[in-house]
Scaffold this motif. Structure first.
Motif, short mmCIF file in Angstrom:
data_model
loop_
_atom_site.label_atom_id
_atom_site.label_comp_id
_atom_site.label_asym_id
_atom_site.label_seq_id
_atom_site.Cartn_x
_atom_site.Cartn_y
_atom_site.Cartn_z
N LYS A 134 15.41 -2.08 15.57
CA LYS A 134 15.72 -1.07 14.56
C LYS A 134 15.23 -1.51 13.19
CE LYS A 134 19.56 1.59 12.59
NZ LYS A 134 18.92 1.61 11.31
N TYR A 135 15.44 -2.77 12.86
CA TYR A 135 14.99 -3.29 11.57
C TYR A 135 13.47 -3.18 11.44
CZ TYR A 135 13.80 -6.50 7.84
OH TYR A 135 13.27 -7.04 6.71
N ILE A 136 12.76 -3.57 12.49
CA ILE A 136 11.30 -3.51 12.47
C ILE A 136 10.82 -2.07 12.34
CG2 ILE A 136 9.21 -3.92 13.83
CD1 ILE A 136 10.63 -6.45 14.92
N GLU A 137 11.42 -1.16 13.09
CA GLU A 137 11.05 0.25 13.00
C GLU A 137 11.28 0.79 11.59
OE1 GLU A 137 13.29 2.21 16.04
OE2 GLU A 137 12.13 1.28 17.65
N ASP A 138 12.40 0.43 10.99
CA ASP A 138 12.70 0.89 9.63
C ASP A 138 11.68 0.34 8.63
OD1 ASP A 138 14.87 2.25 10.61
OD2 ASP A 138 16.36 0.78 9.93
N ARG A 139 11.31 -0.92 8.78
CA ARG A 139 10.35 -1.53 7.86
C ARG A 139 8.97 -0.89 8.02
NH1 ARG A 139 9.71 -3.47 3.85
NH2 ARG A 139 8.45 -5.26 4.35
N VAL A 140 8.56 -0.61 9.25
CA VAL A 140 7.28 0.05 9.49
C VAL A 140 7.30 1.43 8.85
CG1 VAL A 140 5.80 1.06 11.27
CG2 VAL A 140 6.70 -1.25 11.57
N ARG A 141 8.39 2.16 9.02
CA ARG A 141 8.54 3.49 8.44
C ARG A 141 8.42 3.41 6.91
NH1 ARG A 141 13.02 4.61 10.68
NH2 ARG A 141 12.10 5.45 12.55
N GLU A 142 9.09 2.44 6.30
CA GLU A 142 9.02 2.26 4.84
C GLU A 142 7.59 1.99 4.38
OE1 GLU A 142 11.67 -0.86 3.72
OE2 GLU A 142 13.44 0.21 4.42
N GLU A 143 6.89 1.12 5.10
CA GLU A 143 5.52 0.78 4.72
C GLU A 143 4.58 1.98 4.89
OE1 GLU A 143 4.45 -1.94 3.13
OE2 GLU A 143 6.55 -2.50 3.10
N LEU A 144 4.78 2.77 5.94
CA LEU A 144 3.96 3.96 6.12
C LEU A 144 4.21 4.96 5.01
CD1 LEU A 144 4.13 4.51 9.99
CD2 LEU A 144 2.14 3.85 8.64
N ILE A 145 5.46 5.11 4.62
CA ILE A 145 5.78 6.03 3.52
C ILE A 145 5.09 5.57 2.24
CG2 ILE A 145 7.66 6.79 2.00
CD1 ILE A 145 9.43 6.89 4.55
N ARG A 146 5.16 4.26 1.96
CA ARG A 146 4.48 3.74 0.77
C ARG A 146 2.98 4.01 0.83
NH1 ARG A 146 7.84 -1.30 1.25
NH2 ARG A 146 9.57 -0.91 -0.16
N LYS A 147 2.40 3.79 2.01
CA LYS A 147 0.96 4.01 2.18
C LYS A 147 0.61 5.47 1.94
CE LYS A 147 -2.59 3.90 5.72
NZ LYS A 147 -2.88 3.71 7.13
N TYR A 148 1.38 6.39 2.53
CA TYR A 148 1.09 7.82 2.39
C TYR A 148 1.29 8.29 0.95
CZ TYR A 148 1.06 7.89 7.49
OH TYR A 148 0.78 7.65 8.81
N ILE A 149 2.29 7.75 0.28
CA ILE A 149 2.50 8.12 -1.12
C ILE A 149 1.32 7.66 -1.97
CG2 ILE A 149 3.89 7.60 -3.17
CD1 ILE A 149 6.35 7.71 -1.33
N GLU A 150 0.85 6.45 -1.74
CA GLU A 150 -0.31 5.94 -2.49
C GLU A 150 -1.55 6.78 -2.23
OE1 GLU A 150 -2.44 3.87 -5.14
OE2 GLU A 150 -0.28 3.70 -4.81
N GLU A 151 -1.78 7.13 -0.96
CA GLU A 151 -2.92 7.99 -0.64
C GLU A 151 -2.78 9.35 -1.31
OE1 GLU A 151 -3.34 8.25 3.61
OE2 GLU A 151 -3.78 6.11 3.80
N GLY A 152 -1.57 9.89 -1.33
CA GLY A 152 -1.32 11.17 -1.98
C GLY A 152 -1.60 11.10 -3.47
N ARG A 153 -1.20 10.01 -4.10
CA ARG A 153 -1.46 9.84 -5.53
C ARG A 153 -2.96 9.77 -5.82
NH1 ARG A 153 3.43 5.64 -6.52
NH2 ARG A 153 5.03 7.21 -6.90
N LYS A 154 -3.69 9.05 -4.95
CA LYS A 154 -5.15 8.96 -5.13
C LYS A 154 -5.79 10.33 -4.97
CE LYS A 154 -5.61 4.16 -3.64
NZ LYS A 154 -6.11 3.27 -2.58
#
Length: 54
Positions: A14-34
């Motif tokens: 569960k911890y790993i899944e949550d961390r992966v989800r957080e990192e994907l969200i950060r990645k998508y937000i950065e791509e959206g900003r670009k």
């Protein structure tokens, strides 16, 4: 760890899944900003012209 009744494998998964989800969200937000920064350079007239020509 053996003294407590905790499903450690489930907790770690569960911890790993949550961390992966957080990192994907950060990645998508950065791509959206670009992408947003790129879009600010496009005028509405250019978009309308492109749609009419398509």
């Amino acid at each position: 760890m053996n003294l407590v009744n905790v499903d450690w494998q489930k907790e770690i998964s569960k911890y790993i899944e949550d961390r992966v989800r957080e990192e994907l969200i950060r990645k998508y937000i950065e791509e959206g900003r670009k992408n947003l920064a790129k879009m600010k350079n496009i005028s509405n007239a250019d978009l309308i012209r492109e749609d009419r020509e398509a």
